[in-house]
Structure formats: structure tokens, C-alpha cells
Design a protein around this motif. Structure first.
Motif, PDB file in Angstrom:
ATOM      1  N   PHE A  25       0.841  -1.349  -0.162  1.00 22.74           N
ATOM      2  CA  PHE A  25       0.084   0.484   0.048  1.00 22.74           C
ATOM      3  C   PHE A  25       1.395   1.311  -0.125  1.00 22.74           C
ATOM      4  CE2 PHE A  25      -2.660  -3.309   1.778  1.00 22.74           C
ATOM      5  CZ  PHE A  25      -4.138  -2.930   1.135  1.00 22.74           C
ATOM      6  N   PHE A  26       1.093   2.186  -0.934  1.00 28.64           N
ATOM      7  CA  PHE A  26       1.654   2.820  -1.518  1.00 28.64           C
ATOM      8  C   PHE A  26       0.379   4.558  -1.075  1.00 28.64           C
ATOM      9  CE2 PHE A  26       4.388   0.551  -3.834  1.00 28.64           C
ATOM     10  CZ  PHE A  26       5.673   0.642  -3.159  1.00 28.64           C
ATOM     11  N   ASP A  27       1.338   5.016   0.589  1.00 35.89           N
ATOM     12  CA  ASP A  27      -0.014   6.588   0.529  1.00 35.89           C
ATOM     13  C   ASP A  27      -0.368   7.018  -1.344  1.00 35.89           C
ATOM     14  OD1 ASP A  27      -1.756   8.160   1.134  1.00 35.89           O
ATOM     15  OD2 ASP A  27      -0.226   9.237   1.799  1.00 35.89           O
ATOM     16  N   PHE A  42       6.644   3.564 -11.808  1.00 41.57           N
ATOM     17  CA  PHE A  42       6.783   3.674 -11.043  1.00 41.57           C
ATOM     18  C   PHE A  42       6.290   1.278 -10.767  1.00 41.57           C
ATOM     19  CE2 PHE A  42       6.105   3.430  -6.035  1.00 41.57           C
ATOM     20  CZ  PHE A  42       7.782   2.962  -5.465  1.00 41.57           C
ATOM     21  N   LYS A  43       4.639   1.955 -10.518  1.00 39.63           N
ATOM     22  CA  LYS A  43       4.526   0.290 -10.036  1.00 39.63           C
ATOM     23  C   LYS A  43       5.404  -0.586 -10.571  1.00 39.63           C
ATOM     24  CE  LYS A  43      -0.067   2.386  -8.661  1.00 39.63           C
ATOM     25  NZ  LYS A  43      -1.177   2.474  -8.658  1.00 39.63           N
ATOM     26  N   ASP A  44       5.333  -0.637 -12.369  1.00 43.40           N
ATOM     27  CA  ASP A  44       5.971  -1.307 -12.907  1.00 43.40           C
ATOM     28  C   ASP A  44       7.032  -1.642 -12.548  1.00 43.40           C
ATOM     29  OD1 ASP A  44       3.874  -1.429 -15.054  1.00 43.40           O
ATOM     30  OD2 ASP A  44       4.180  -0.151 -16.212  1.00 43.40           O
ATOM     31  N   PHE A  45       7.780  -0.912 -12.283  1.00 41.35           N
ATOM     32  CA  PHE A  45       9.688  -1.284 -11.319  1.00 41.35           C
ATOM     33  C   PHE A  45       9.025  -1.951 -10.323  1.00 41.35           C
ATOM     34  CE2 PHE A  45      11.238   2.307 -13.998  1.00 41.35           C
ATOM     35  CZ  PHE A  45      11.993   1.413 -14.821  1.00 41.35           C
ATOM     36  N   ILE A  54      -0.362  -4.153  -5.847  1.00 41.85           N
ATOM     37  CA  ILE A  54       1.082  -2.776  -5.835  1.00 41.85           C
ATOM     38  C   ILE A  54      -0.632  -1.397  -5.974  1.00 41.85           C
ATOM     39  CG2 ILE A  54       2.236  -1.288  -6.057  1.00 41.85           C
ATOM     40  CD1 ILE A  54       3.573  -3.885  -7.827  1.00 41.85           C
ATOM     41  N   ALA A  55      -1.017  -1.200  -4.622  1.00 44.62           N
ATOM     42  CA  ALA A  55      -1.971  -0.480  -4.420  1.00 44.62           C
ATOM     43  C   ALA A  55      -1.888   1.090  -3.835  1.00 44.62           C
ATOM     44  CB  ALA A  55      -3.199  -1.061  -3.576  1.00 44.62           C
ATOM     45  N   GLU A  56      -3.081   1.669  -4.991  1.00 47.00           N
ATOM     46  CA  GLU A  56      -2.409   3.658  -3.962  1.00 47.00           C
ATOM     47  C   GLU A  56      -3.693   3.320  -2.502  1.00 47.00           C
ATOM     48  OE1 GLU A  56      -1.255   6.634  -6.792  1.00 47.00           O
ATOM     49  OE2 GLU A  56      -1.879   5.552  -8.615  1.00 47.00           O
ATOM     50  N   ALA A  57      -3.227   3.645  -2.425  1.00 52.45           N
ATOM     51  CA  ALA A  57      -3.625   3.979  -0.392  1.00 52.45           C
ATOM     52  C   ALA A  57      -4.370   5.104  -0.250  1.00 52.45           C
ATOM     53  CB  ALA A  57      -3.542   2.793   0.879  1.00 52.45           C
ATOM     54  N   VAL A  58      -6.019   5.067   0.496  1.00 54.26           N
ATOM     55  CA  VAL A  58      -6.491   6.527   1.233  1.00 54.26           C
ATOM     56  C   VAL A  58      -5.512   6.460   2.589  1.00 54.26           C
ATOM     57  CG1 VAL A  58      -8.227   7.942   1.409  1.00 54.26           C
ATOM     58  CG2 VAL A  58      -8.314   6.821  -0.843  1.00 54.26           C
ATOM     59  N   SER A  59      -4.952   6.961   3.295  1.00 51.94           N
ATOM     60  CA  SER A  59      -4.866   6.458   4.329  1.00 51.94           C
ATOM     61  C   SER A  59      -5.694   6.652   4.940  1.00 51.94           C
ATOM     62  CB  SER A  59      -3.594   7.262   4.473  1.00 51.94           C
ATOM     63  OG  SER A  59      -4.422   9.212   5.162  1.00 51.94           O
ATOM     64  N   HIS A  60      -6.729   7.587   4.931  1.00 50.63           N
ATOM     65  CA  HIS A  60      -7.790   7.826   5.765  1.00 50.63           C
ATOM     66  C   HIS A  60      -8.159   6.167   6.648  1.00 50.63           C
ATOM     67  CE1 HIS A  60     -11.838   9.095   7.934  1.00 50.63           C
ATOM     68  NE2 HIS A  60     -11.959   8.194   7.631  1.00 50.63           N
ATOM     69  N   ASN A  61      -8.715   4.840   5.145  1.00 53.24           N
ATOM     70  CA  ASN A  61      -8.792   3.473   5.203  1.00 53.24           C
ATOM     71  C   ASN A  61      -7.655   2.849   5.826  1.00 53.24           C
ATOM     72  OD1 ASN A  61     -11.772   4.493   4.376  1.00 53.24           O
ATOM     73  ND2 ASN A  61      -9.983   4.221   2.568  1.00 53.24           N
ATOM     74  N   HIS A  62      -6.642   3.502   5.988  1.00 56.92           N
ATOM     75  CA  HIS A  62      -5.612   2.001   6.950  1.00 56.92           C
ATOM     76  C   HIS A  62      -4.572   2.948   7.941  1.00 56.92           C
ATOM     77  CE1 HIS A  62      -6.089   0.091   3.141  1.00 56.92           C
ATOM     78  NE2 HIS A  62      -6.105   1.205   2.496  1.00 56.92           N
ATOM     79  N   ILE A  63      -4.748   2.003   9.313  1.00 54.74           N
ATOM     80  CA  ILE A  63      -4.574   2.912  10.852  1.00 54.74           C
ATOM     81  C   ILE A  63      -3.253   2.756  10.410  1.00 54.74           C
ATOM     82  CG2 ILE A  63      -5.315   0.152  11.451  1.00 54.74           C
ATOM     83  CD1 ILE A  63      -4.924   4.147  13.149  1.00 54.74           C
ATOM     84  N   ILE A  64      -2.761   1.478   9.852  1.00 51.76           N
ATOM     85  CA  ILE A  64      -1.737   1.819  10.233  1.00 51.76           C
ATOM     86  C   ILE A  64      -0.750   1.688   9.300  1.00 51.76           C
ATOM     87  CG2 ILE A  64       0.771  -0.074   9.789  1.00 51.76           C
ATOM     88  CD1 ILE A  64      -1.188  -2.515   9.781  1.00 51.76           C
ATOM     89  N   LEU A  65      -0.634   2.574   8.404  1.00 54.42           N
ATOM     90  CA  LEU A  65      -0.151   4.176   7.039  1.00 54.42           C
ATOM     91  C   LEU A  65      -0.795   5.418   7.969  1.00 54.42           C
ATOM     92  CD1 LEU A  65       1.058   4.344   4.513  1.00 54.42           C
ATOM     93  CD2 LEU A  65      -1.211   4.046   4.000  1.00 54.42           C
ATOM     94  N   GLN A  66      -1.589   5.607   9.030  1.00 53.75           N
ATOM     95  CA  GLN A  66      -1.725   6.961  10.004  1.00 53.75           C
ATOM     96  C   GLN A  66      -0.679   6.898  11.297  1.00 53.75           C
ATOM     97  OE1 GLN A  66      -5.892   7.590  10.848  1.00 53.75           O
ATOM     98  NE2 GLN A  66      -6.581   6.146   9.247  1.00 53.75           N
ATOM     99  N   CYS A  67      -0.561   5.098  11.403  1.00 54.97           N
ATOM    100  CA  CYS A  67       0.339   5.407  12.830  1.00 54.97           C
ATOM    101  C   CYS A  67       1.755   5.813  12.188  1.00 54.97           C
ATOM    102  CB  CYS A  67       0.105   3.872  13.224  1.00 54.97           C
ATOM    103  SG  CYS A  67      -1.766   4.179  13.947  1.00 54.97           S
ATOM    104  N   LEU A  68       2.029   4.984  10.856  1.00 50.14           N
ATOM    105  CA  LEU A  68       3.418   4.831  10.697  1.00 50.14           C
ATOM    106  C   LEU A  68       3.624   6.483   9.865  1.00 50.14           C
ATOM    107  CD1 LEU A  68       6.538   4.609   8.753  1.00 50.14           C
ATOM    108  CD2 LEU A  68       4.705   4.004   6.727  1.00 50.14           C
ATOM    109  N   ASP A  69       2.452   7.639   9.274  1.00 50.36           N
ATOM    110  CA  ASP A  69       2.429   8.726   9.203  1.00 50.36           C
ATOM    111  C   ASP A  69       2.408   9.977  10.747  1.00 50.36           C
ATOM    112  OD1 ASP A  69       1.851  11.826   7.680  1.00 50.36           O
ATOM    113  OD2 ASP A  69       0.782  11.540   9.819  1.00 50.36           O
ATOM    114  N   LEU A  70       2.439   8.955  11.529  1.00 44.49           N
ATOM    115  CA  LEU A  70       3.409  10.036  13.409  1.00 44.49           C
ATOM    116  C   LEU A  70       4.595   9.692  12.907  1.00 44.49           C
ATOM    117  CD1 LEU A  70       0.408   8.765  15.373  1.00 44.49           C
ATOM    118  CD2 LEU A  70       1.291  11.286  14.431  1.00 44.49           C
TER     119      LEU A  70
END
Length: 287
Positions: A134-136, A148-151, A174-190
Motif C-alpha cells: 500500500f503506497f500512500d 513506478f509500480k511496474d518497477f 501494488i495499491a495506492e491507498a487512501v490513508s484514512h482507510n488504513h490505521i497502520i499507514l496513519q500510525c506510520l505517518d506519526l
């Protein structure tokens, strides 16, 4: 087994440090436990909306500290692996082509994804392990984002990934994520935001016309120190401004629960003002 990797990026051009990238890796056997626990904690703390470094305030400080405590509980249990990469403005890449300069963001992101977790050392089972990422949300054109995703997808054809028996099922993994929907991505942002805040000395910022720092700046510094204390509970002499040591074992690129990587170009020149300990020209790299 599957590795789920969440990736985020922060400030591209900082006063001292730039090109911040962050990653959180969770094995599939731990994913539901980690996600559910973090989501329940956010609900219990009555944190409204998305968890983000930019939303840290004096009123929310204690709630964010409690959330960080849970995140680091999982990091210390090796149920989440965290990686942070950045560059120092003292080191300037030489002889880059126009194409390389245009694609700098994605070239660095690729290096971060390929190397920061030490994936080549991750699989001792001999059994195949898949990767889901999941890439933001990527900031460039649809065409450049897809390139980039192909690489990333083609990494499975590299010697490192083949030897570790790692693969990616399809480009849809290889997904682009909406961070609002992914708590792990939000904690990484912190965590990523706190490191950029400290390394670029934003904890010292005083608003124009004021004599003291703002309450939000003070709250952010307190949260950074709380995060740093957790890291030091794992590595007592951790230096946030340097690449984390390997302790004579290259496989610690994978084994370690938490690592930093100060990326330096192979072909570089030094901007000496950033290497000075004089506060007028550059920071003392913080511990």
C-alpha cells in the motif's frame, strides 16, 4: 505467508534533511490482530478523523501518546517493522541526467522499498512468500505512477527476490491507498512526521512576532520525545540522524524491528556548511 508493506513519504525539501520515506511491514499472520487493536484503541480514545502528525495538538497529546504506546508494543514484539529513510542536504548527487532529476522522487522511493527492510534476508523457510503493498497516494501523473509500480512489480525478477523466494501476485497487489482507510499507514505517518520535525529542528520554531513557541510545537516535541524514548528502549544509543548500525550482521537489515537509513548518493559532493556544528550554518546531528 504474505508481507503487507505500507509506504508513506513526507517532506521533499527540508532545511537540513530532505526526501523522507517511511515503511511499515506486517506479516499476514499478525495483520488482523494489529489492525483491530489499533482501530479499537483509536475508538476507545475517541480520536476523531484521521490520525496524522499534522493534527497533533496539546489537547490530543496524551491520546496520541497512548496510541504510540500500542504501536511500539507491536514493534517490540516484531509484529510491525518500521523503516525510515531520508537524505542530508550536505550530500549532493553529482552528474545526474535530466531524466534522473525528473524522476528523483520515484528513484529514491524504489531504493527505499527494495533495500530498507532487508527483504533478501527475510525468508529462511524455503517456501514462497508474497508481497502486497500500500503506497500512500502517489503525487505524480498517472503514467509516471504506473511506471513506478511496474518497477516495483518487476523486483520479483531480481536475484535478491528470487533467492528469498519472494513474489508479487499481480500489479493489482501494488495499491495506492487512501490513508484514512488504513490505521497502520496513519500510525506510520506519526512516526515519520516526528522524525522530519526533529531532524529539521522544527521544535525550535517561534511564530513571527512571538517570543515563545506555539502550543502545537511544544506538543509535537513532547510526542517526538515519547516516540524516541520507545526507540531507545529497543536500541539504547539510537541516533535518529544516522543509519542504524548492523552490529556486524548484515541480516539485521531484516531482523531489526526499527531502523533508520540516511541515504547517501554514491557519486556526491559535500556542501560543507551543512557539516558544520555552527548553528548558523547547520545542525548538530541529534541523538
Amino acid at each position: 505467508m504474505q508481507y503487507i508493506i505500507y509506504c508513506d513519504e513526507s517532506v521533499k525539501n527540508g532545511e537540513y534533511f530532505s526526501n523522507f520515506y517511511g515503511g511499515a511491514l506486517v506479516r499476514s499472520i499478525h495483520l488482523e490482530e494489529v489492525k483491530t487493536s489499533l482501530e479499537n484503541k483509536v475508538s476507545e480514545l475517541n480520536i476523531h478523523g484521521e490520525v496524522k502528525w499534522q493534527k497533533v495538538t496539546e489537547n490530543y497529546l496524551e491520546k496520541y501518546k497512548e496510541l504510540v504506546d500500542l504501536v511500539f508494543k507491536f514493534i517490540k514484539q516484531d509484529k510491525i517493522k518500521i523503516r525510515i529513510m531520508f537524505t542530508h542536504n550536505a550530500y549532493i548527487a553529482k552528474d545526474l541526467t535530466k531524466e534522473q532529476r525528473d524522476k528523483e522522487y520515484f528513484l529514491l522511493y524504489y531504493q527505499f522499498f527494495k533495500h530498507s527492510f532487508g527483504l533478501r534476508y527475510s525468508n529462511k523457510t524455503g517456501k514462497p512468500i508474497s508481497i502486497y503493498t500500500f503506497f500512500d497516494q502517489l503525487p505524480d501523473t498517472k503514467e509516471k505512477n504506473q511506471e513506478f509500480k511496474d518497477f516495483i512489480f518487476n523486483l520479483q525478477n531480481s536475484d535478491d527476490f528470487r533467492e528469498a523466494n519472494l513474489f508479487i501476485h499481480s500489479k493489482d497487489d501494488i495499491a495506492e491507498a487512501v490513508s484514512h482507510n488504513h490505521i497502520i499507514l496513519q500510525c506510520l505517518d506519526l512516526i515519520l512526521g516526528s522524525m522530519e520535525f526533529r531532524l529539521n529542528e522544527k521544535h525550535k520554531a517561534i511564530p513571527e512576532g512571538k517570543k515563545r513557541r506555539g502550543k502545537r510545537t511544544v506538543a509535537k516535541e513532547k510526542l517526538y520525545k515519547h516516540i524516541n524514548a520507545h526507540i531507545r528502549a529497543i536500541y539504547s544509543n539510537f541516533n535518529v540522524g544516522e543509519t542504524t548500525g548492523l552490529k556486524d550482521n548484515i541480516e539485521n537489515r531484516w531482523n531489526h524491528q526499527y531502523r533508520h537509513w540516511k541515504f547517501k548518493p554514491n557519486n556526491k559532493i559535500e556542501n560543507k556548511q551543512y557539516l558544520s556544528k555552527n548553528k548558523k550554518t547547520g545542525p548538530v546531528i541529534p541523538t
